[in-house]
Design a protein around this motif. Structure first.
Motif, PDB file in Angstrom:
ATOM      1  N   UNK A  45      -8.982   1.976  -7.614  1.00 58.56           N
ATOM      2  CA  UNK A  45     -10.342   2.372  -8.450  1.00 58.56           C
ATOM      3  C   UNK A  45     -10.522   3.913  -7.762  1.00 58.56           C
ATOM      4  N   UNK A  46     -10.267   4.307  -6.839  1.00 55.60           N
ATOM      5  CA  UNK A  46     -10.590   5.722  -6.405  1.00 55.60           C
ATOM      6  C   UNK A  46      -9.383   6.013  -5.729  1.00 55.60           C
ATOM      7  N   UNK A  47      -9.011   7.296  -6.253  1.00 55.75           N
ATOM      8  CA  UNK A  47      -7.927   8.248  -5.653  1.00 55.75           C
ATOM      9  C   UNK A  47      -8.671   9.353  -5.210  1.00 55.75           C
ATOM     10  N   UNK A  48      -7.824  10.099  -4.268  1.00 54.06           N
ATOM     11  CA  UNK A  48      -8.395  11.533  -3.714  1.00 54.06           C
ATOM     12  C   UNK A  48      -7.277  12.616  -3.968  1.00 54.06           C
ATOM     13  N   UNK A  49      -7.619  13.734  -4.177  1.00 55.28           N
ATOM     14  CA  UNK A  49      -7.060  14.858  -4.310  1.00 55.28           C
ATOM     15  C   UNK A  49      -7.082  15.970  -3.255  1.00 55.28           C
ATOM     16  N   UNK A 105      -4.486  10.598  -2.281  1.00 55.65           N
ATOM     17  CA  UNK A 105      -4.470   9.221  -1.300  1.00 55.65           C
ATOM     18  C   UNK A 105      -5.062   8.492  -2.563  1.00 55.65           C
ATOM     19  N   UNK A 106      -4.937   7.207  -1.964  1.00 56.83           N
ATOM     20  CA  UNK A 106      -5.532   5.919  -2.887  1.00 56.83           C
ATOM     21  C   UNK A 106      -6.217   4.884  -1.906  1.00 56.83           C
ATOM     22  N   UNK A 107      -7.414   4.290  -2.465  1.00 57.92           N
ATOM     23  CA  UNK A 107      -8.376   3.536  -1.624  1.00 57.92           C
ATOM     24  C   UNK A 107      -7.433   1.991  -1.519  1.00 57.92           C
ATOM     25  N   UNK A 108      -7.372   1.300  -0.551  1.00 55.26           N
ATOM     26  CA  UNK A 108      -6.652   0.163  -0.541  1.00 55.26           C
ATOM     27  C   UNK A 108      -7.522  -0.772   0.435  1.00 55.26           C
ATOM     28  N   UNK A 109      -7.993  -1.938  -0.026  1.00 60.11           N
ATOM     29  CA  UNK A 109      -8.804  -2.914   0.786  1.00 60.11           C
ATOM     30  C   UNK A 109      -7.961  -3.682   1.810  1.00 60.11           C
ATOM     31  N   UNK A 110      -7.802  -3.382   2.960  1.00 58.79           N
ATOM     32  CA  UNK A 110      -6.897  -4.170   3.944  1.00 58.79           C
ATOM     33  C   UNK A 110      -7.759  -4.620   5.070  1.00 58.79           C
ATOM     34  N   UNK A 111      -7.628  -6.014   4.987  1.00 56.88           N
ATOM     35  CA  UNK A 111      -8.301  -6.928   5.854  1.00 56.88           C
ATOM     36  C   UNK A 111      -9.711  -6.667   6.063  1.00 56.88           C
ATOM     37  N   UNK A 112     -10.202  -6.536   4.740  1.00 58.13           N
ATOM     38  CA  UNK A 112     -11.748  -6.341   4.479  1.00 58.13           C
ATOM     39  C   UNK A 112     -12.282  -4.934   5.140  1.00 58.13           C
ATOM     40  N   UNK A 113     -11.709  -4.084   5.310  1.00 58.01           N
ATOM     41  CA  UNK A 113     -11.826  -2.715   5.364  1.00 58.01           C
ATOM     42  C   UNK A 113     -10.992  -1.558   4.439  1.00 58.01           C
ATOM     43  N   UNK A 118       0.857  -1.301   0.054  1.00 61.59           N
ATOM     44  CA  UNK A 118       0.054   0.063  -0.012  1.00 61.59           C
ATOM     45  C   UNK A 118       0.936   1.427   0.056  1.00 61.59           C
ATOM     46  N   UNK A 119       1.740   1.440  -1.031  1.00 58.84           N
ATOM     47  CA  UNK A 119       2.694   2.527  -1.102  1.00 58.84           C
ATOM     48  C   UNK A 119       2.014   3.380  -2.147  1.00 58.84           C
ATOM     49  N   UNK A 120       1.961   4.718  -1.991  1.00 63.05           N
ATOM     50  CA  UNK A 120       1.555   5.736  -3.019  1.00 63.05           C
ATOM     51  C   UNK A 120       2.517   6.720  -3.138  1.00 63.05           C
ATOM     52  N   UNK A 121       3.019   6.893  -4.278  1.00 64.85           N
ATOM     53  CA  UNK A 121       4.075   7.913  -4.626  1.00 64.85           C
ATOM     54  C   UNK A 121       3.379   9.071  -5.271  1.00 64.85           C
TER      55      UNK A 121
END
Lengths: 117, 113
Positions: free
Chosen positions: A31-35, A95-103, A2-5
């Motif tokens: 699929x979703x990123x935020x600015x 930022x980027x959305x990442x599904x981590x352990x169901x959340x 889960x690294x974002x550059x």
């Protein structure tokens, strides 16, 4: 994981020019990123939600023609500041959305410092 | 509407405990977060708490949630100089992917030697 550059980390440009900032998810698909935009010593202000393959959703008061967002792939979103002016100088964070352990979690990039002269 | 508030500054001596407070207004919040931002850098997720929990501890970090008063706190035990940073609390109404985070104003923590 889960690294974002972000690239570039800082940029100086002249008034009237356009600047493109890239946000990449390095080891996952987003699929979703935020600015966000952050002024000195202030909180983060959400500018827009970037959805892969569709148009971005802009927050109220954010000019979509000035801040162009393109989310062309599952690992890349770009923010282009068009016809930049000194008042656009700021710290831009994605930022980027990442599904981590169901959340779902948001993982943040390191930010891009934009200075418009 | 959503509103998250924090005090702007906190100074502590190295080795002491730090307590950073946050209040929020939306009782529908399901997750509350603490992020750390060092100078010129992005945000690092420190910890989070689900709204049905009262307390969560993770090494030196303790999060307390008073849902009735809509008050969240972050306690850092044995504060070190490397803990100097801005700390943001944030709320999210759900864990859905498109939900946004609403951030507080941030608390500048300064750790004195």
């Amino acid at each position: 994981g889960a690294v974002v550059s972000q690239h570039p980390s800082w940029v100086i440009c002249k008034s009237g020019t356009s600047v493109k900032i890239e946000c990449r998810s390095l080891d996952f698909q987003a699929t979703t990123m935020f600015w966000y935009r952050q002024f000195p010593k202030q909180s983060l202000m959400l500018m827009a939600t970037s959805n892969e393959g569709s148009k971005a959703t802009y927050e109220q008061g954010v000019e979509k023609d000035k801040f162009l967002i393109n989310h062309a792939s599952l690992t890349l979103s770009t923010l282009t500041v068009t016809s930049a002016h000194p008042e656009d100088s700021s710290f831009y964070i994605c930022s980027a959305n990442f599904r981590d352990r169901g959340r779902w979690e948001q993982y943040f990039g390191p930010g891009t410092r934009l200075t418009v002269t | 509407g959503e509103d998250v508030e924090q005090s702007l500054f906190l100074s502590v001596r190295e080795g002491d405990s730090s307590v950073i407070n946050c209040t929020y207004t939306d009782s529908s919040s399901t997750y509350l977060y603490w992020y750390k931002q060092e100078p010129g850098a992005g945000l690092q997720l420190l910890t989070y708490i689900f709204s049905n929990m009262d307390m969560k501890q993770d090494q030196r970090l303790t999060v307390l949630l008073n849902k009735k008063d809509k008050h969240l706190s972050l306690r850092i035990a044995d504060t070190q100089t490397g803990d100097s940073a801005i700390y943001f609390c944030a709320e999210s109404l759900s864990s859905g992917s498109a939900r946004q985070l609403t951030f507080g104003s941030g608390t500048q923590l300064t750790v004195l030697p």
